[in-house]
Write an enzyme that holds these catalytic residues in place. Structure first.
Site, PDB file in Angstrom:
ATOM      1  N   SER A 144       0.824  -1.215   0.000  1.00 42.28           N
ATOM      2  CA  SER A 144       0.000   0.000   0.000  1.00 42.28           C
ATOM      3  C   SER A 144       0.854   1.259   0.000  1.00 42.28           C
ATOM      4  O   SER A 144       0.525   2.241  -0.662  1.00 42.28           O
ATOM      5  CB  SER A 144      -0.933  -0.001   1.210  1.00 42.28           C
ATOM      6  OG  SER A 144      -1.837  -1.072   1.123  1.00 42.28           O
ATOM      7  N   THR A 146      15.464   2.376  11.661  1.00 35.03           N
ATOM      8  CA  THR A 146      15.477   3.638  10.930  1.00 35.03           C
ATOM      9  C   THR A 146      15.101   3.348   9.494  1.00 35.03           C
ATOM     10  O   THR A 146      15.671   2.460   8.853  1.00 35.03           O
ATOM     11  CB  THR A 146      16.869   4.298  10.995  1.00 35.03           C
ATOM     12  OG1 THR A 146      17.156   4.638  12.364  1.00 35.03           O
ATOM     13  CG2 THR A 146      16.922   5.562  10.142  1.00 35.03           C
ATOM     14  N   LEU A 147      14.135   4.090   8.971  1.00 33.36           N
ATOM     15  CA  LEU A 147      13.648   3.921   7.607  1.00 33.36           C
ATOM     16  C   LEU A 147      14.272   4.979   6.707  1.00 33.36           C
ATOM     17  O   LEU A 147      14.310   6.157   7.067  1.00 33.36           O
ATOM     18  CB  LEU A 147      12.119   4.053   7.572  1.00 33.36           C
ATOM     19  CG  LEU A 147      11.353   3.182   8.565  1.00 33.36           C
ATOM     20  CD1 LEU A 147       9.869   3.519   8.520  1.00 33.36           C
ATOM     21  CD2 LEU A 147      11.595   1.714   8.270  1.00 33.36           C
ATOM     22  N   GLU A 148      14.758   4.584   5.546  1.00 37.45           N
ATOM     23  CA  GLU A 148      15.338   5.490   4.542  1.00 37.45           C
ATOM     24  C   GLU A 148      14.224   5.853   3.566  1.00 37.45           C
ATOM     25  O   GLU A 148      13.994   5.148   2.595  1.00 37.45           O
ATOM     26  CB  GLU A 148      16.468   4.785   3.807  1.00 37.45           C
ATOM     27  CG  GLU A 148      17.537   4.209   4.703  1.00 37.45           C
ATOM     28  CD  GLU A 148      18.327   3.101   4.014  1.00 37.45           C
ATOM     29  OE1 GLU A 148      18.098   2.810   2.827  1.00 37.45           O
ATOM     30  OE2 GLU A 148      19.185   2.516   4.676  1.00 37.45           O
ATOM     31  N   TYR A 198      24.455  -8.779  17.469  1.00 40.22           N
ATOM     32  CA  TYR A 198      24.828  -7.485  16.891  1.00 40.22           C
ATOM     33  C   TYR A 198      25.354  -6.576  17.995  1.00 40.22           C
ATOM     34  O   TYR A 198      24.751  -6.441  19.055  1.00 40.22           O
ATOM     35  CB  TYR A 198      23.608  -6.845  16.237  1.00 40.22           C
ATOM     36  CG  TYR A 198      23.855  -5.448  15.731  1.00 40.22           C
ATOM     37  CD1 TYR A 198      24.553  -5.231  14.556  1.00 40.22           C
ATOM     38  CD2 TYR A 198      23.402  -4.342  16.433  1.00 40.22           C
ATOM     39  CE1 TYR A 198      24.784  -3.943  14.078  1.00 40.22           C
ATOM     40  CE2 TYR A 198      23.629  -3.051  15.970  1.00 40.22           C
ATOM     41  CZ  TYR A 198      24.314  -2.866  14.795  1.00 40.22           C
ATOM     42  OH  TYR A 198      24.550  -1.596  14.329  1.00 40.22           O
TER      43      TYR A 198
END
Length: 176
Positions: free
Chosen positions: A96, A120-122, A152
């Site tokens: 969507s 974190t979104l680019e 990590y």
């Protein structure tokens, strides 16, 4: 091997996958739908030097959302802290959002085992698009690993919202 939605739920209930504010309604056949957080960053200046901490501006979306404009990279966060010490994860836009011309991840979709925090979104857009905090914007898939998991411990450990690049913490290349 990718986990199914019912297996994701079972692993959340067993404590092997962490998804804060888990909602079974957001389970999909092979992923979990996550929401956009209210804080958004973008970089100031005409040129970013990889070996200097970038200057970032921040805003908090109100109830009217925020218009994202083409030609700018926005860094948004997920409302949920997500991850697992037992599985690797990959992040994708939901259909969507992508069919509105919203790209949320260009080059860093892999979540290492042990990385549990808001992602974190680019974000970039093909045309101006108004987005809202709390909207489902993407999905996270979990993958079984082969071999002994390693946790990590990277420079983004402990993140609590969208994070600007920390590339400047790496050792500069020779001659610089």
């Amino acid at each position: 091997m990718i986990l199914t939605g019912p297996e994701i739920r079972a692993e959340v209930e067993a404590g092997r996958i962490h998804i804060s504010d888990f909602d079974p309604e957001r389970l999909e056949p092979n992923s979990y739908g996550f929401r956009l957080a209210e804080d958004v960053l973008w970089y100031d200046g005409d040129v970013i030097d990889c070996f200097e901490a970038p200057r970032a501006r921040a805003t908090t979306m109100g109830p009217d959302g925020m218009v994202l404009r083409p030609g700018r990279l926005y860094l948004g966060g997920t409302m949920e802290a997500m991850g697992s010490p037992h599985y690797a994860a990959t992040l994708y836009a939901c259909r969507s959002a992508s069919t509105l011309g919203i790209w949320i991840q260009y080059s860093a979709p892999l979540g290492h085992s042990g990385a549990v925090f808001p992602w974190t979104l680019e974000m970039k857009v093909a045309q101006p698009v108004r987005v809202y905090a709390g909207m489902t914007i993407g999905k996270l898939a979990f993958w079984a690993m082969r071999g002994e998991p390693a946790a990590y411990r990277g420079k983004y450990s402990g993140s609590s919202s969208a994070v600007a690049s920390r590339f400047s913490l790496e050792r500069p290349r020779a001659g610089r």
